[in-house]
Design a protein around this motif. Structure first.
Motif, PDB file in Angstrom:
ATOM      1  N   VAL A  36       0.889  -1.171   0.000  1.00 40.11           N
ATOM      2  CA  VAL A  36       0.000   0.000   0.000  1.00 40.11           C
ATOM      3  C   VAL A  36       0.921   1.213   0.000  1.00 40.11           C
ATOM      4  O   VAL A  36       1.535   1.544   1.019  1.00 40.11           O
ATOM      5  CB  VAL A  36      -0.937   0.038   1.221  1.00 40.11           C
ATOM      6  N   ALA A  37       1.055   1.855  -1.157  1.00 37.17           N
ATOM      7  CA  ALA A  37       2.093   2.879  -1.299  1.00 37.17           C
ATOM      8  C   ALA A  37       1.544   4.088  -2.046  1.00 37.17           C
ATOM      9  O   ALA A  37       0.552   3.996  -2.775  1.00 37.17           O
ATOM     10  CB  ALA A  37       3.301   2.283  -2.015  1.00 37.17           C
ATOM     11  N   PRO A  38       2.182   5.237  -1.859  1.00 30.33           N
ATOM     12  CA  PRO A  38       1.678   6.474  -2.487  1.00 30.33           C
ATOM     13  C   PRO A  38       1.704   6.402  -4.015  1.00 30.33           C
ATOM     14  O   PRO A  38       2.602   5.809  -4.609  1.00 30.33           O
ATOM     15  CB  PRO A  38       2.655   7.548  -1.991  1.00 30.33           C
ATOM     16  N   ASP A  39       0.696   7.030  -4.615  1.00 29.95           N
ATOM     17  CA  ASP A  39       0.623   7.012  -6.073  1.00 29.95           C
ATOM     18  C   ASP A  39       1.596   7.996  -6.718  1.00 29.95           C
ATOM     19  O   ASP A  39       1.736   8.022  -7.934  1.00 29.95           O
ATOM     20  CB  ASP A  39      -0.819   7.244  -6.555  1.00 29.95           C
ATOM     21  N   SER A  40       2.268   8.812  -5.907  1.00 26.09           N
ATOM     22  CA  SER A  40       3.254   9.765  -6.436  1.00 26.09           C
ATOM     23  C   SER A  40       4.327   9.994  -5.365  1.00 26.09           C
ATOM     24  O   SER A  40       4.112   9.685  -4.197  1.00 26.09           O
ATOM     25  CB  SER A  40       2.569  11.081  -6.779  1.00 26.09           C
ATOM     26  N   ALA A  53      -8.471  16.390   3.266  1.00 29.06           N
ATOM     27  CA  ALA A  53      -8.827  15.976   1.915  1.00 29.06           C
ATOM     28  C   ALA A  53      -9.186  14.498   1.944  1.00 29.06           C
ATOM     29  O   ALA A  53      -8.825  13.772   2.865  1.00 29.06           O
ATOM     30  CB  ALA A  53      -7.667  16.219   0.949  1.00 29.06           C
ATOM     31  N   MET A  54      -9.892  14.068   0.924  1.00 27.28           N
ATOM     32  CA  MET A  54     -10.232  12.653   0.848  1.00 27.28           C
ATOM     33  C   MET A  54      -9.037  11.883   0.294  1.00 27.28           C
ATOM     34  O   MET A  54      -8.113  12.455  -0.270  1.00 27.28           O
ATOM     35  CB  MET A  54     -11.431  12.469  -0.061  1.00 27.28           C
ATOM     36  N   LEU A  55      -9.060  10.574   0.493  1.00 32.42           N
ATOM     37  CA  LEU A  55      -8.004   9.709  -0.017  1.00 32.42           C
ATOM     38  C   LEU A  55      -8.582   8.724  -1.015  1.00 32.42           C
ATOM     39  O   LEU A  55      -9.657   8.160  -0.781  1.00 32.42           O
ATOM     40  CB  LEU A  55      -7.406   8.893   1.142  1.00 32.42           C
ATOM     41  N   PHE A  56      -7.861   8.516  -2.101  1.00 26.76           N
ATOM     42  CA  PHE A  56      -8.193   7.417  -3.000  1.00 26.76           C
ATOM     43  C   PHE A  56      -7.260   6.246  -2.722  1.00 26.76           C
ATOM     44  O   PHE A  56      -6.098   6.430  -2.387  1.00 26.76           O
ATOM     45  CB  PHE A  56      -8.026   7.841  -4.474  1.00 26.76           C
ATOM     46  N   GLY A  74      -2.527   9.292  -0.638  1.00 28.31           N
ATOM     47  CA  GLY A  74      -2.058   9.980   0.568  1.00 28.31           C
ATOM     48  C   GLY A  74      -0.565   9.936   0.786  1.00 28.31           C
ATOM     49  O   GLY A  74       0.222   9.558  -0.094  1.00 28.31           O
ATOM     50  N   THR A  75      -0.172  10.339   1.980  1.00 29.66           N
ATOM     51  CA  THR A  75       1.225  10.328   2.406  1.00 29.66           C
ATOM     52  C   THR A  75       1.614   8.911   2.863  1.00 29.66           C
ATOM     53  O   THR A  75       0.747   8.046   3.029  1.00 29.66           O
ATOM     54  CB  THR A  75       1.409  11.272   3.605  1.00 29.66           C
ATOM     55  N   PRO A  76       2.899   8.669   3.110  1.00 28.70           N
ATOM     56  CA  PRO A  76       3.296   7.356   3.639  1.00 28.70           C
ATOM     57  C   PRO A  76       2.560   6.995   4.934  1.00 28.70           C
ATOM     58  O   PRO A  76       2.108   5.849   5.091  1.00 28.70           O
ATOM     59  CB  PRO A  76       4.805   7.521   3.863  1.00 28.70           C
ATOM     60  N   ALA A  77       2.413   7.949   5.860  1.00 28.46           N
ATOM     61  CA  ALA A  77       1.694   7.650   7.114  1.00 28.46           C
ATOM     62  C   ALA A  77       0.227   7.321   6.828  1.00 28.46           C
ATOM     63  O   ALA A  77      -0.342   6.407   7.424  1.00 28.46           O
ATOM     64  CB  ALA A  77       1.810   8.828   8.089  1.00 28.46           C
TER      65      ALA A  77
END
Lengths: 257, 257
Positions: A36-40, A53-56, A74-77
C-alpha cells in the motif's frame, strides 16, 4: 507448519519506484505481501497526514508476483493507516518501508517519509523497519542491498521488536563485496545548512528554491554516519517517545509555579 | 542595558490565525519580533519540507504592532529555514511556534506542524518552544493562555535550553482561574484509532475520509495527558535524537554479522 507472516510494504518514493520493487522481491520469499504505497513521490513529507482531503486507494498491478498492491493518494503515514484499518485482511506481522532512494541517516530521520511510515506502524504496535540506500538516482542499483534487507528482516520476524521501537536501516552505495557488514548505531548529530536560491518570477515577485548541504557534527565512531562512511550497513533503533527524560529534573528547578 | 532578544514566531494554522496573533501580543513585550508563518493552514504536516517546489515569502502586515511579518508558501519547517537563512537580520535568540488551535500532547507531537517548526529551530541550535491550546475552534479564547506563555518564555530566555531539547507546552481549555499551574511531564503513551468513512464518487470510484479517536494508553500521573485532564499546563522537554539507546545492547546480540 506455521502460518506465513503478513507483511505490509510501503515507501515514500511512490509505488512504481525501483526501490519498492526491490523490497517486494525480497519480501515475497518471507511472507504474504500487501503493498500500500503512495501514487506519487512523497519525499520530505515527514510525518504528514491528510486531515483535510479525501483519499483514493485502488487495487493495482505494477509488477507480476504473488503480492497484492494498492496505490493510495495519501502520504506514507496515510498509507499505513488505511492499510491497517481498511485494506488488509488482518493486522500485519511486519511493516517494511523503502527501499528509499537516498539516505535517511542522522537527522534525515526527522524529515523522512520512509521512516514516518515505519514509525506509524510502530505506533500501532507493529514491528517495522525503514530501509534506505545512499543513492538518490531513480535507476539506483538495489542488488547489493537485498541480502542485508533479508537478514535484518529475518531477525525482526524471529525476535520481534520492543514496543515503541522501530529500525532505521541505511545501506551504503557500494558493490556487494565492498560492504563490510552491519553495525548497530546511534543517530549522528548533524544538520542541514540550507541555501535559498532567490529569483524573480515574470511578474517581479520574489521566490526561492531550497537547497542545502548536509553537515555531520559528530565525531563518534558509534554513529550511523561513521558506519556508512566506512562501508557498513547502519541499523539505528528509533523511538517515538520524544521526551528528553534527562532534562526533566532540571526543568523542575525552574520558576514555573 | 542589554540588547532585546530577537524572537522568531511561526505556526501551522497560518499567519492569520488568532492563535499566532495571541502569541505575537505576548512576545512584543519580550523582544524584537519577526513573524514568518505559512500563508495557509498546515495542520498535520508533521516535519514536511518543500523539496520539489519553489517557495514564496513576502512582507505583509496582518495586524498593527512593532513586529515584522512575512507570509510564506511553505510548511512550518520551511518557514523556520527561510527565516533563519534569508529573512531575519541575524540568528534569532528564540523561536516560538503556535499558539496552536488544538492539542499537541502525547503522540500528537509526531504529527504536529507546530512542533516540527520548534524542532527545526532546535536542530539549528536555537532555543524553541511550541505552544498549543486544547481548543480546535478558530475563535478559541487565548486570554487564559497568555500568562503561561509569558512565564515559560521568560524562563527559557533566562536559562536557555540544552542542545537538542525543545519544549512542548500544552494549555488546557479552561478559564484563567481554573488552570491549576504548570507541570513538567513526559509524553503519554497513546495512539489514534482511525476510522475511514468509505464513499463512492459520482464516477463510482471509492474514496475515503480519515477520522479517528485519540486513545490514551498510559495511566501514569507524570504524563502530559494526566496534567491536562487535571487542568495543569503541561511542559514536555522534547528531543530529536530518536535513538532508542536502551535497545542498542540487545540489538548487538542479534545474528546480523
Amino acid at each position: 507448519m506455521s502460518k506465513k507472516p503478513l507483511i505490509l510494504i510501503t515507501n515514500d518514493d511512490g509505488i512504481t519506484a525501483p526501490g519498492i520493487r526491490a523490497l517486494i522481491e525480497v519480501m515475497v520469499n518471507l511472507g504474504d505481501v500487501f503493498v500500500v504505497a503512495p501514487d506519487s513521490p512523497q519525499s520530505g513529507m515527514g510525518h504528514a497526514i491528510t486531515l483535510d482531503a479525501m483519499l483514493f486507494a485502488q487495487n493495482v498491478e505494477i509488477s507480476k508476483g504473488p503480492q497484492k498492491e494498492f496505490s493510495c493518494s495519501g502520504t506514507p503515514a496515510d498509507c499505513v493507516k488505511i492499510a491497517i484499518r481498511e485494506l488488509l485482511p488482518r493486522t500485519p506481522d511486519l511493516c517494511v518501508s523503502g527501499i528509499n532512494h537516498g539516505s535517511n541517516s542522522a537527522i534525515n530521520v526527522i524529515y523522512s517519509g520512509t521512516m514516518s511510515a515505519a514509525i506509524e506502524a510502530g505506533i500501532e504496535g507493529i514491528p517495522a523497519i525503514g530501509f534506505s540506500l545512499l543513492d538518490y538516482a531513480w535507476d539506483a542499483n538495489f542488488e547489493a542491498s537485498k541480502p542485508y534487507v533479508k537478514k535484518v528482516t529475518e531477525n525482526v520476524l524471529k525476535s520481534g521488536l520492543p514496543k515503541g521501537v522501530v529500525l532505521n536501516v541505511n545501506i551504503p552505495n557500494a558493490k556487494s563485496g565492498d560492504i563490510k557488514g552491519i553495525k548497530i548505531c546511534r543517530q549522528a548529530k548533524s544538520n542541514w545548512v540550507e541555501s535559498f536560491d532567490k529569483r524573480k518570477n515574470p511578474q517581479g515577485k520574489d521566490y526561492y528554491w531550497l537547497s542545502g548541504k548536509f553537515v555531520n557534527l559528530d565525531n563518534g565512531e558509534d554513529t550511523d554516519e561513521w558506519a556508512l562512511e566506512n562501508h557498513y550497513v547502519s541499523v539505528v533503533p528509533v523511538q517515538f517517545d520524544l521526551t528528553a527524560h534527562h532534562f526533566i529534573q532540571q526543568l523542575n528547578t525552574w520558576n514555573l509555579k
